[in-house]
Write a protein that holds these residues in place. Sequence first.
Motif, PDB file in Angstrom:
ATOM      1  N   ASP B 135       0.849  -1.190   0.000  1.00 53.75           N
ATOM      2  CA  ASP B 135       0.000   0.000   0.000  1.00 53.75           C
ATOM      3  C   ASP B 135       0.892   1.250   0.000  1.00 53.75           C
ATOM      4  O   ASP B 135       2.112   1.158  -0.112  1.00 53.75           O
ATOM      5  CB  ASP B 135      -0.960  -0.023   1.198  1.00 53.75           C
ATOM      6  N   ASP B 136       0.271   2.417   0.134  1.00 53.99           N
ATOM      7  CA  ASP B 136       1.060   3.656   0.102  1.00 53.99           C
ATOM      8  C   ASP B 136       2.078   3.708   1.231  1.00 53.99           C
ATOM      9  O   ASP B 136       3.181   4.218   1.065  1.00 53.99           O
ATOM     10  CB  ASP B 136       0.142   4.880   0.165  1.00 53.99           C
ATOM     11  N   ASN B 160       1.326  -8.529  -3.448  1.00 50.24           N
ATOM     12  CA  ASN B 160       0.408  -7.878  -4.370  1.00 50.24           C
ATOM     13  C   ASN B 160       0.232  -6.417  -3.963  1.00 50.24           C
ATOM     14  O   ASN B 160       0.737  -5.982  -2.941  1.00 50.24           O
ATOM     15  CB  ASN B 160      -0.922  -8.614  -4.453  1.00 50.24           C
ATOM     16  N   PHE B 161      -0.480  -5.701  -4.820  1.00 50.70           N
ATOM     17  CA  PHE B 161      -0.638  -4.273  -4.582  1.00 50.70           C
ATOM     18  C   PHE B 161      -2.019  -3.989  -4.019  1.00 50.70           C
ATOM     19  O   PHE B 161      -3.011  -4.608  -4.419  1.00 50.70           O
ATOM     20  CB  PHE B 161      -0.437  -3.497  -5.889  1.00 50.70           C
ATOM     21  N   ASP B 162      -2.072  -3.069  -3.115  1.00 47.99           N
ATOM     22  CA  ASP B 162      -3.340  -2.698  -2.493  1.00 47.99           C
ATOM     23  C   ASP B 162      -4.236  -2.003  -3.522  1.00 47.99           C
ATOM     24  O   ASP B 162      -3.766  -1.180  -4.310  1.00 47.99           O
ATOM     25  CB  ASP B 162      -3.065  -1.775  -1.307  1.00 47.99           C
ATOM     26  N   GLU B 163      -5.502  -2.344  -3.486  1.00 51.21           N
ATOM     27  CA  GLU B 163      -6.411  -1.766  -4.492  1.00 51.21           C
ATOM     28  C   GLU B 163      -6.581  -0.261  -4.319  1.00 51.21           C
ATOM     29  O   GLU B 163      -6.981   0.442  -5.246  1.00 51.21           O
ATOM     30  CB  GLU B 163      -7.776  -2.454  -4.429  1.00 51.21           C
ATOM     31  N   ARG B 167      -2.581   6.970  -7.096  1.00 47.31           N
ATOM     32  CA  ARG B 167      -2.180   7.088  -8.501  1.00 47.31           C
ATOM     33  C   ARG B 167      -0.695   7.444  -8.594  1.00 47.31           C
ATOM     34  O   ARG B 167       0.017   6.982  -9.473  1.00 47.31           O
ATOM     35  CB  ARG B 167      -3.033   8.174  -9.149  1.00 47.31           C
ATOM     36  N   ASN B 168      -0.270   8.259  -7.647  1.00 42.26           N
ATOM     37  CA  ASN B 168       1.131   8.683  -7.608  1.00 42.26           C
ATOM     38  C   ASN B 168       2.075   7.482  -7.518  1.00 42.26           C
ATOM     39  O   ASN B 168       3.040   7.361  -8.273  1.00 42.26           O
ATOM     40  CB  ASN B 168       1.326   9.613  -6.406  1.00 42.26           C
ATOM     41  N   TYR B 173       5.903   3.554  -9.685  1.00 42.44           N
ATOM     42  CA  TYR B 173       6.426   2.197  -9.764  1.00 42.44           C
ATOM     43  C   TYR B 173       5.892   1.432 -10.973  1.00 42.44           C
ATOM     44  O   TYR B 173       5.985   0.206 -11.041  1.00 42.44           O
ATOM     45  CB  TYR B 173       6.141   1.447  -8.455  1.00 42.44           C
ATOM     46  N   ALA B 174       5.310   2.179 -11.921  1.00 43.76           N
ATOM     47  CA  ALA B 174       4.858   1.601 -13.190  1.00 43.76           C
ATOM     48  C   ALA B 174       3.952   0.400 -12.977  1.00 43.76           C
ATOM     49  O   ALA B 174       4.121  -0.658 -13.589  1.00 43.76           O
ATOM     50  CB  ALA B 174       6.064   1.215 -14.050  1.00 43.76           C
ATOM     51  N   ILE B 175       3.006   0.551 -12.062  1.00 45.58           N
ATOM     52  CA  ILE B 175       2.052  -0.529 -11.818  1.00 45.58           C
ATOM     53  C   ILE B 175       0.864  -0.302 -12.743  1.00 45.58           C
ATOM     54  O   ILE B 175       0.094   0.643 -12.579  1.00 45.58           O
ATOM     55  CB  ILE B 175       1.608  -0.525 -10.339  1.00 45.58           C
ATOM     56  N   LYS B 176       0.720  -1.161 -13.720  1.00 47.84           N
ATOM     57  CA  LYS B 176      -0.276  -0.908 -14.761  1.00 47.84           C
ATOM     58  C   LYS B 176      -1.615  -1.571 -14.460  1.00 47.84           C
ATOM     59  O   LYS B 176      -2.656  -1.091 -14.853  1.00 47.84           O
ATOM     60  CB  LYS B 176       0.248  -1.396 -16.114  1.00 47.84           C
TER      61      LYS B 176
END
Lengths: 172, 178
Positions: B135-136, B160-163, B167-168, B173-176
């Motif tokens: 997460d952030d 995994n990435f937090d939903e 946006r920053n 980190y180029a998370i598409k």
Amino acid sequence: RIYPLMRVTLTTSDGASVTVSRQLTKHSGFIEKAITDMAVDDNAVPLSAVAVDVDDATLKLVIEWLTEHRDDALPYPEKTDEERRADDIPAWDQAFVQKWDTKEDQQQTLYAVITAADKLDIKGLLDMTCKTLANKINGKTVEEMREILQLECDFTEEELAEIRKENAWCEN
Amino acid sequence: DLESENPDDCLLSIFARLDHNDLDQLSTVSRKMMRLSDISRTKCKLFEASKLLVSQKNHETNFSVDYGSRWFTLNTTVSTIFKMTSIELGSSLRLESPSIYPDTLPISVENINLVSPLLTRFNFDIMTFSSIRMDDNFFEFFKHITSTRTVRMIEFIHCNFDENLSRNDRERYAIKSL
């Protein structure tokens, strides 16, 4: 442009005078600025004396170091944080500092040269002497550091206990 | 003495060549040395550690450091006195199969605040994050422990990435895709 044969007279804080070549003084930002501020003709010989806030004995050590390092490249390279290290003192410089260790006032001599290098803005000498002192402090206990730095503790016992508690990070 | 004759910049140049252990000692020499040692910590020598392993299991985040051929685990259960306890390298530190971690969890802000000052003492060769939800707060922590350092390899295992990732951070980190 520096004229190597041009000589500069330096007057010390204890009233002595020493005449040295511009080839040496070019490494001192303070002396070079003083000469520039005089706005003298490059061919003027001799230059007016430059007063330095360093005693005669310390200035002799500074000149000895400058003589050995007269051909060092200028400007002295700026070090990044990553490049700051203390284990790369040249052999001649190590021997130069070791020589002071035979004196009773070795610590005072080192401090005097660090102070002189700082006042005269001689970056190479300041860098080397700072490394030397860092090596002396490295790995020492608090009591040993106080002795090296010649400082008295101005904390209360309670304050010291609190700082030690905050600093504790590893159980052996 | 040196302290009274020299400006702080000169002393900071000396102290920048010490490591955190030396600065710990120096901070108890005198009040002025404590102030200067605090400033020097951003530039001082770091402990060269082989690996940082941040893993999550059973809702607990574990921070382990391989330093000097010994593993240390960060004890986050002691909130008042935070210390590293030396442990033996054993099976408990081996990364388990991702299937054992069906649910990732973010690192709590409390843990991040506890470990960040400690981890900034080290330069890690390898960083491994396992079963962590990013997460952030994680990326702020990540930036903090990697900035101005040379990390040879960073591994993300079953992370995994937090939903709700900003946006920053997605762009940085180029998370598409999430």
